[in-house]
Design a protein around this motif. Structure first.
Motif, PDB file in Angstrom:
ATOM      1  N   ARG A   1       0.894  -1.337  -0.114  1.00  0.00           N
ATOM      2  CA  ARG A   1      -0.073   0.141  -0.055  1.00  0.00           C
ATOM      3  C   ARG A   1       0.815   1.233   0.060  1.00  0.00           C
ATOM      4  NH1 ARG A   1      -3.433  -3.249   3.307  1.00  0.00           N
ATOM      5  NH2 ARG A   1      -2.431  -2.503   5.255  1.00  0.00           N
ATOM      6  N   ARG A   2       2.031   1.360   0.682  1.00  0.00           N
ATOM      7  CA  ARG A   2       2.902   2.148   0.820  1.00  0.00           C
ATOM      8  C   ARG A   2       3.356   2.668  -0.586  1.00  0.00           C
ATOM      9  NH1 ARG A   2       4.367   0.344   5.839  1.00  0.00           N
ATOM     10  NH2 ARG A   2       6.184  -0.496   5.065  1.00  0.00           N
ATOM     11  N   ASN A   3       3.982   1.487  -1.186  1.00  0.00           N
ATOM     12  CA  ASN A   3       4.542   1.807  -2.561  1.00  0.00           C
ATOM     13  C   ASN A   3       3.394   2.175  -3.522  1.00  0.00           C
ATOM     14  OD1 ASN A   3       6.835   0.623  -1.839  1.00  0.00           O
ATOM     15  ND2 ASN A   3       6.688  -1.414  -2.376  1.00  0.00           N
ATOM     16  N   GLU A   4       2.332   1.580  -3.492  1.00  0.00           N
ATOM     17  CA  GLU A   4       1.202   2.250  -4.498  1.00  0.00           C
ATOM     18  C   GLU A   4       0.983   3.826  -4.208  1.00  0.00           C
ATOM     19  OE1 GLU A   4      -1.611   2.367  -7.536  1.00  0.00           O
ATOM     20  OE2 GLU A   4       0.053   1.197  -7.054  1.00  0.00           O
ATOM     21  N   GLY A   5       0.912   3.919  -3.016  1.00  0.00           N
ATOM     22  CA  GLY A   5       0.587   5.553  -2.506  1.00  0.00           C
ATOM     23  C   GLY A   5       1.738   6.231  -2.994  1.00  0.00           C
ATOM     24  N   SER A   6       3.041   5.891  -2.711  1.00  0.00           N
ATOM     25  CA  SER A   6       4.229   6.810  -3.294  1.00  0.00           C
ATOM     26  C   SER A   6       4.023   6.775  -4.751  1.00  0.00           C
ATOM     27  CB  SER A   6       5.360   6.162  -2.849  1.00  0.00           C
ATOM     28  OG  SER A   6       5.627   5.999  -1.619  1.00  0.00           O
ATOM     29  N   ARG A   7       3.810   5.716  -5.278  1.00  0.00           N
ATOM     30  CA  ARG A   7       3.736   5.704  -6.948  1.00  0.00           C
ATOM     31  C   ARG A   7       2.756   6.786  -7.361  1.00  0.00           C
ATOM     32  NH1 ARG A   7       1.296   3.580 -11.623  1.00  0.00           N
ATOM     33  NH2 ARG A   7      -0.485   2.894 -10.450  1.00  0.00           N
ATOM     34  N   ARG A   8       1.256   6.811  -6.748  1.00  0.00           N
ATOM     35  CA  ARG A   8       0.457   7.749  -7.330  1.00  0.00           C
ATOM     36  C   ARG A   8       0.714   9.024  -6.762  1.00  0.00           C
ATOM     37  NH1 ARG A   8      -4.093   5.018  -9.028  1.00  0.00           N
ATOM     38  NH2 ARG A   8      -5.423   6.851  -8.823  1.00  0.00           N
ATOM     39  N   ALA A   9       1.464   9.297  -6.002  1.00  0.00           N
ATOM     40  CA  ALA A   9       1.875  10.671  -5.510  1.00  0.00           C
ATOM     41  C   ALA A   9       2.877  11.308  -6.601  1.00  0.00           C
ATOM     42  CB  ALA A   9       2.541  10.570  -4.042  1.00  0.00           C
ATOM     43  N   ILE A  10       3.844  10.525  -6.920  1.00  0.00           N
ATOM     44  CA  ILE A  10       4.619  10.720  -7.719  1.00  0.00           C
ATOM     45  C   ILE A  10       4.180  11.118  -9.062  1.00  0.00           C
ATOM     46  CG2 ILE A  10       6.728   9.962  -9.210  1.00  0.00           C
ATOM     47  CD1 ILE A  10       7.731   8.350  -6.562  1.00  0.00           C
ATOM     48  N   LEU A  11       3.177  10.209  -9.476  1.00  0.00           N
ATOM     49  CA  LEU A  11       2.426  10.635 -10.934  1.00  0.00           C
ATOM     50  C   LEU A  11       1.686  11.854 -10.823  1.00  0.00           C
ATOM     51  CD1 LEU A  11       1.525   6.903 -11.938  1.00  0.00           C
ATOM     52  CD2 LEU A  11       3.371   8.152 -12.704  1.00  0.00           C
TER      53      LEU A  11
END
Length: 205
Positions: free
Chosen positions: A17-27
């Motif tokens: 979940r943290r990785n997906e949250g970081s990915r979406r924040a970056i995009l």
């Protein structure tokens, strides 16, 4: 006796979940910044700072800012995938195409999309790998929707049976993209309507 190799530990649900949250924040950060400062001034460092991650996190997932921006557009298209599974098909091809092209004009005129999309276009022109990814993951699915609608029009006798559908797609959508990209004139709904009317005169046979 052979040595037993323990499998690598799988990431926990919280880590995923943290990785997906970081990915979406970056995009999201890449898309926002491209709209604020333009692609030329966009940097990985600025994207990371806006997203609240280290720049190495960005580089671990993407090789360039162009690749980040492409995935940002893919995220946007996926978020709306459930809303528009295909082009409208009311049985009136001309009306349906005018509706779609008018929506395209509105999107291209939206300042939130203008600079990010120009930046992505610039990146694609200078990166053959990125261009191939764009063609496969974004352009091809969109062209498939357009081709499906034109095939339905052929089946209904509204278009000639022997037309090249790839050429037809270029004839209908190409003039809008050319006018927007090259700034050769004002992009209006009236222009979009004329494009549809002119293209269909030839495609109806």
């Amino acid at each position: 006796m052979s040595q037993q190799v323990n499998p690598a530990p799988r990431p926990s649900a919280d880590a995923t979940r943290r990785n997906e949250g970081s990915r979406r924040a970056i995009l999201s950060a890449a898309f926002e910044l491209a709209g604020e400062v333009g692609f030329d001034k966009l940097t990985i460092e600025a994207i990371a700072a806006r997203a609240g991650v280290g720049k190495q996190t960005v580089y671990r997932w993407w090789p360039s800012k162009g690749a980040v921006l492409l995935d940002a557009f893919l995220m946007l298209s996926e978020s709306g995938a459930g809303e528009a599974p295909g082009l409208p098909d009311t049985g009136d091809l001309e009306a349906d195409l005018k509706l779609v092209l008018r929506a395209t004009v509105a999107e291209l005129a939206d300042p939130r999309f203008d600079l990010p999309l120009r930046g992505l276009t610039s990146a694609i022109l200078n990166d053959t790998t990125l261009a191939a990814t764009y063609a496969e993951r974004l352009q091809a699915p969109m062209d498939a929707l357009k081709r499906r609608r034109l095939q339905a029009a052929q089946a209904a006798g509204q278009l000639a049976d022997d037309i090249d559908l790839d050429v037809a797609i270029a004839m209908i959508w190409g003039p809008l993209l050319d006018r927007w990209l090259l700034r050769t004139g004002t992009l209006t709904t009236e222009f979009a309507d004329r494009v549809v009317e002119t293209a269909l005169r030839g495609l109806r046979g």
